[in-house]
Design an enzyme around this catalytic site. Structure first.
Site, PDB file in Angstrom:
ATOM      1  N   GLU A 297      53.548   2.113 -63.183  1.00  0.00           N
ATOM      2  CA  GLU A 297      53.853   3.221 -62.422  1.00  0.00           C
ATOM      3  C   GLU A 297      53.817   4.372 -63.232  1.00  0.00           C
ATOM      4  O   GLU A 297      55.005   5.075 -63.529  1.00  0.00           O
ATOM      5  CB  GLU A 297      55.564   2.890 -62.279  1.00  0.00           C
ATOM      6  CG  GLU A 297      55.549   1.403 -61.444  1.00  0.00           C
ATOM      7  CD  GLU A 297      57.154   1.295 -61.124  1.00  0.00           C
ATOM      8  OE1 GLU A 297      58.095   1.648 -62.009  1.00  0.00           O
ATOM      9  OE2 GLU A 297      57.545   0.600 -60.146  1.00  0.00           O
ATOM     10  N   PRO A 298      52.962   5.105 -63.491  1.00  0.00           N
ATOM     11  CA  PRO A 298      52.658   6.220 -64.279  1.00  0.00           C
ATOM     12  C   PRO A 298      52.985   7.538 -63.329  1.00  0.00           C
ATOM     13  O   PRO A 298      52.657   7.412 -61.963  1.00  0.00           O
ATOM     14  CB  PRO A 298      51.116   6.296 -64.727  1.00  0.00           C
ATOM     15  CG  PRO A 298      50.396   5.561 -63.678  1.00  0.00           C
ATOM     16  CD  PRO A 298      51.461   4.482 -63.359  1.00  0.00           C
ATOM     17  N   GLY A 299      53.824   8.403 -63.756  1.00  0.00           N
ATOM     18  CA  GLY A 299      54.048   9.558 -62.883  1.00  0.00           C
ATOM     19  C   GLY A 299      53.489  10.847 -63.830  1.00  0.00           C
ATOM     20  O   GLY A 299      52.414  11.268 -63.636  1.00  0.00           O
ATOM     21  N   ARG A 300      54.101  11.030 -64.838  1.00  0.00           N
ATOM     22  CA  ARG A 300      53.891  12.150 -65.701  1.00  0.00           C
ATOM     23  C   ARG A 300      52.318  11.981 -66.381  1.00  0.00           C
ATOM     24  O   ARG A 300      51.445  12.857 -66.022  1.00  0.00           O
ATOM     25  CB  ARG A 300      54.917  12.184 -66.921  1.00  0.00           C
ATOM     26  CG  ARG A 300      54.479  13.390 -67.786  1.00  0.00           C
ATOM     27  CD  ARG A 300      55.522  13.110 -68.913  1.00  0.00           C
ATOM     28  NE  ARG A 300      56.675  12.830 -68.629  1.00  0.00           N
ATOM     29  CZ  ARG A 300      57.761  13.677 -68.569  1.00  0.00           C
ATOM     30  NH1 ARG A 300      57.306  14.807 -68.343  1.00  0.00           N
ATOM     31  NH2 ARG A 300      58.835  13.217 -68.266  1.00  0.00           N
ATOM     32  N   ARG A 337      62.273  22.204 -66.910  1.00  0.00           N
ATOM     33  CA  ARG A 337      62.340  20.970 -68.104  1.00  0.00           C
ATOM     34  C   ARG A 337      62.956  21.504 -69.437  1.00  0.00           C
ATOM     35  O   ARG A 337      63.792  20.946 -69.903  1.00  0.00           O
ATOM     36  CB  ARG A 337      60.932  20.554 -68.175  1.00  0.00           C
ATOM     37  CG  ARG A 337      60.380  19.579 -67.095  1.00  0.00           C
ATOM     38  CD  ARG A 337      59.293  18.841 -67.005  1.00  0.00           C
ATOM     39  NE  ARG A 337      59.549  17.845 -68.145  1.00  0.00           N
ATOM     40  CZ  ARG A 337      58.894  18.058 -69.439  1.00  0.00           C
ATOM     41  NH1 ARG A 337      58.144  18.980 -69.716  1.00  0.00           N
ATOM     42  NH2 ARG A 337      59.128  16.890 -70.061  1.00  0.00           N
ATOM     43  N   TYR A 341      66.113  19.504 -70.351  1.00  0.00           N
ATOM     44  CA  TYR A 341      66.158  18.489 -71.732  1.00  0.00           C
ATOM     45  C   TYR A 341      65.400  19.123 -72.699  1.00  0.00           C
ATOM     46  O   TYR A 341      65.109  18.258 -73.406  1.00  0.00           O
ATOM     47  CB  TYR A 341      65.872  16.925 -71.254  1.00  0.00           C
ATOM     48  CG  TYR A 341      64.966  16.928 -70.171  1.00  0.00           C
ATOM     49  CD1 TYR A 341      65.478  16.189 -69.075  1.00  0.00           C
ATOM     50  CD2 TYR A 341      63.641  17.477 -70.027  1.00  0.00           C
ATOM     51  CE1 TYR A 341      64.592  15.737 -67.896  1.00  0.00           C
ATOM     52  CE2 TYR A 341      62.752  17.004 -69.097  1.00  0.00           C
ATOM     53  CZ  TYR A 341      63.306  16.459 -68.200  1.00  0.00           C
ATOM     54  OH  TYR A 341      62.434  15.919 -67.192  1.00  0.00           O
ATOM     55  N   CYS A 368      68.683  34.130 -63.675  1.00  0.00           N
ATOM     56  CA  CYS A 368      69.935  34.849 -64.207  1.00  0.00           C
ATOM     57  C   CYS A 368      70.638  33.595 -64.973  1.00  0.00           C
ATOM     58  O   CYS A 368      71.757  33.210 -64.452  1.00  0.00           O
ATOM     59  CB  CYS A 368      70.682  35.256 -63.185  1.00  0.00           C
ATOM     60  SG  CYS A 368      69.845  36.778 -62.353  1.00  0.00           S
ATOM     61  N   GLU A 369      70.078  33.169 -66.071  1.00  0.00           N
ATOM     62  CA  GLU A 369      70.784  31.982 -66.781  1.00  0.00           C
ATOM     63  C   GLU A 369      70.139  32.136 -68.236  1.00  0.00           C
ATOM     64  O   GLU A 369      69.039  32.412 -68.373  1.00  0.00           O
ATOM     65  CB  GLU A 369      70.340  30.539 -66.379  1.00  0.00           C
ATOM     66  CG  GLU A 369      70.849  30.192 -65.116  1.00  0.00           C
ATOM     67  CD  GLU A 369      72.401  29.767 -65.419  1.00  0.00           C
ATOM     68  OE1 GLU A 369      72.808  29.416 -66.548  1.00  0.00           O
ATOM     69  OE2 GLU A 369      73.027  29.637 -64.355  1.00  0.00           O
ATOM     70  N   TYR A 397      56.906  17.082 -63.104  1.00  0.00           N
ATOM     71  CA  TYR A 397      58.271  17.585 -62.796  1.00  0.00           C
ATOM     72  C   TYR A 397      58.446  19.176 -63.043  1.00  0.00           C
ATOM     73  O   TYR A 397      59.281  19.322 -63.633  1.00  0.00           O
ATOM     74  CB  TYR A 397      58.924  16.881 -64.094  1.00  0.00           C
ATOM     75  CG  TYR A 397      58.759  15.424 -64.007  1.00  0.00           C
ATOM     76  CD1 TYR A 397      59.537  14.628 -62.903  1.00  0.00           C
ATOM     77  CD2 TYR A 397      57.709  14.486 -64.436  1.00  0.00           C
ATOM     78  CE1 TYR A 397      59.342  13.159 -62.790  1.00  0.00           C
ATOM     79  CE2 TYR A 397      57.811  13.149 -64.701  1.00  0.00           C
ATOM     80  CZ  TYR A 397      58.498  12.449 -63.652  1.00  0.00           C
ATOM     81  OH  TYR A 397      58.421  11.138 -63.383  1.00  0.00           O
TER      82      TYR A 397
END
Ligand code: PLP
Length: 438
Positions: A297-300, A337, A341, A368-369, A397
């Site tokens: 199940e690869p996504g990235r 991202r 994390y 604004c962070e 992602y």
């Protein structure tokens, strides 16, 4: 040069970077920034490599299902469906897009730790390839929904919805805490340690309304060792043996590692594929049971390297302590991202690829962070307002997690082939967004 992070068709001439023959500076001017581009050839080559590795390593039946959450705009989904992939969806939205893109129900798996009644009913209605049950609670909820749909009495197992159980082996993998999903204290899956997994197998097998065909585990994302996959598979088979259960289908999930920076280790795909394939074969030998259909199940791994994000530099300034800040016209609204994390990236200047990266900067977004970093503490060639910046490995992602924070418009995404540009998603227009005008 950072070519190893770029799509396979990346080429450089006179210091200008092109992908599939398209000059990135020209694309940025035509489509405006922030802009995402996907290289079709990279997706096809990576998929071909994965299929080849799997066919060479595993003599049983196999399937590759793309984790839609990595990126799944409808036009992108259609490309993947045409390549013959299966797909993992986690919501009604992803399911509807998968259907419209041409994935047939027997190519679709439904995942998720809290599937709604509507999502489960849709899965039952369509008779998806498998519903991946995430808890004992969900097992009973699904059974009640399946029972509602079935006639009185005991339906034959073949007419019951096919389910897998997502098992939590209780392993900690070496990745960011928020990317781990296989340890004891995760919200995902059915734990082995306290007997719930065994109970779920017994319950599902005894249910006249469900057809338990497989076991599944997913350890997390950006996992760069094969060891945890092997250990998890051994634990799944120990569990199956204890319950005298033969899985017809089996998935060690996805999560295989992708490079975002040149100093990150380059781990060959085969490390993962061969270890997983060998572990399943060894366990089946030991149990004396036939090989299951092995589902990866690869996504990235399928989406990240094909995508490149393009930004335009705006404000550049120094703060009192000498820190240099370079701000671009995107940031955490299109790439969460780094803030979520602490993900690391590499920035390049696609119109001056030969200039040495001599200036130490904090590359930040416009939102604004204070946590709105693209890259904290990196080196760039000296840049000024109007320069173009590119972030390789931006295909997974980013846009799928993109928000309208500060009412930003989500960027356009293009699919590039030699001599051809297709808009995967247009630049959003905030004032005409459907939710806004309802
Ligand atoms: C997210 C997810 C994947 C894909 O993870 P990647 O890190 O993108 O490869 C695969 N399977 C499941 C169950 C997932 O939740």
């Amino acid at each position: 040069m950072k070519h190893e992070l770029l799509p396979v068709t990346a080429s450089c001439s006179g210091g200008r970077l092109a992908i599939a023959g398209h000059d990135l500076g020209a694309l940025a001017r035509e489509f405006a920034t922030p802009l995402y581009v996907y290289d079709g050839e990279t997706v096809r080559q990576d998929l071909a490599a994965l299929r080849q590795a799997l066919a060479a390593a595993y003599p049983g039946p196999t399937e590759i299902t793309y984790a839609a959450k990595a990126y799944f705009a409808p036009r992108f989904a259609s490309k993947l469906a045409a390549l013959g992939l299966g797909v993992d969806v986690v919501s009604l939205g992803e399911l509807r897009v998968a259907q419209r893109a041409g994935f047939s129900p027997e190519k679709i798996h439904l995942h998720g730790n809290n599937k709604s009644a509507a999502e489960l009913r849709a899965a039952l209605e369509l008779n998806l390839q498998a519903i991946v049950v995430d808890s004992l609670d969900e097992l009973m909820f699904l059974e009640s929904l399946a029972r509602e749909r079935q006639h009185e009495g005991s339906p034959r197992p073949e007419s019951c919805p096919k389910i897998w159980l997502r098992i939590t082996p209780g392993l900690t993998v070496d990745t960011h805490a928020y990317r781990q999903t296989g340890h004891h204290t995760t919200k995902f899956g059915i734990p082995i340690a306290d007997g719930q997994a065994a109970e779920a197998i017994r319950y599902a097998r005894n249910s006249p309304h469900l057809n338990l065909v497989g076991l599944h585990t997913h350890l997390g994302s950006q996992v760069y060792e094969a060891g945890p996959y092997v250990e998890a598979l051994q634990m799944l088979y120990a569990l199956a043996r204890a319950e005298n259960f033969t899985p017809l289908e089996l998935s060690p999930g996805g999560g295989w590692y992708v490079r975002y920076t040149s100093d990150a280790p380059d781990i060959p795909l085969n490390t993962w594929v061969q270890s997983v394939a060998a572990a399943v074969q060894a366990e089946c030998d030991r149990s004396g049971i036939p090989l299951p259909r092995l589902v990866l199940e690869p996504g990235r791994w399928l989406a990240a390297r094909a995508g490149v994000a393009l930004y335009t530099v705006g404000t550049c300034k120094n703060s009192g302590d000498g820190t240099r800040w370079v701000a671009v016209d995107g940031g955490m609204a299109d790439n969460l991202r780094p803030a979520l994390y602490g993900a690391r990236y590499t920035a390049i200047v696609p119109e001056r690829m030969e200039d040495p990266a001599t200036e130490r900067v904090n590359l930040v977004g416009k939102f604004c962070e204070s946590g709105d970093f693209l890259i904290e503490n990196t080196y760039l060639p000296p840049v000024a307002r109007g320069d173009l910046l590119a972030l390789p490995a931006s295909g997974a992602y980013h846009l799928s997690m993109a928000s309208n924070y500060n009412l930003a418009e989500r960027p356009a995404a293009l699919w590039l082939e030699e001599g051809e540009i297709e808009v995967l998603q247009p630049h959003e227009d905030i004032l005409s967004a459907a939710w806004w005008n309802s």
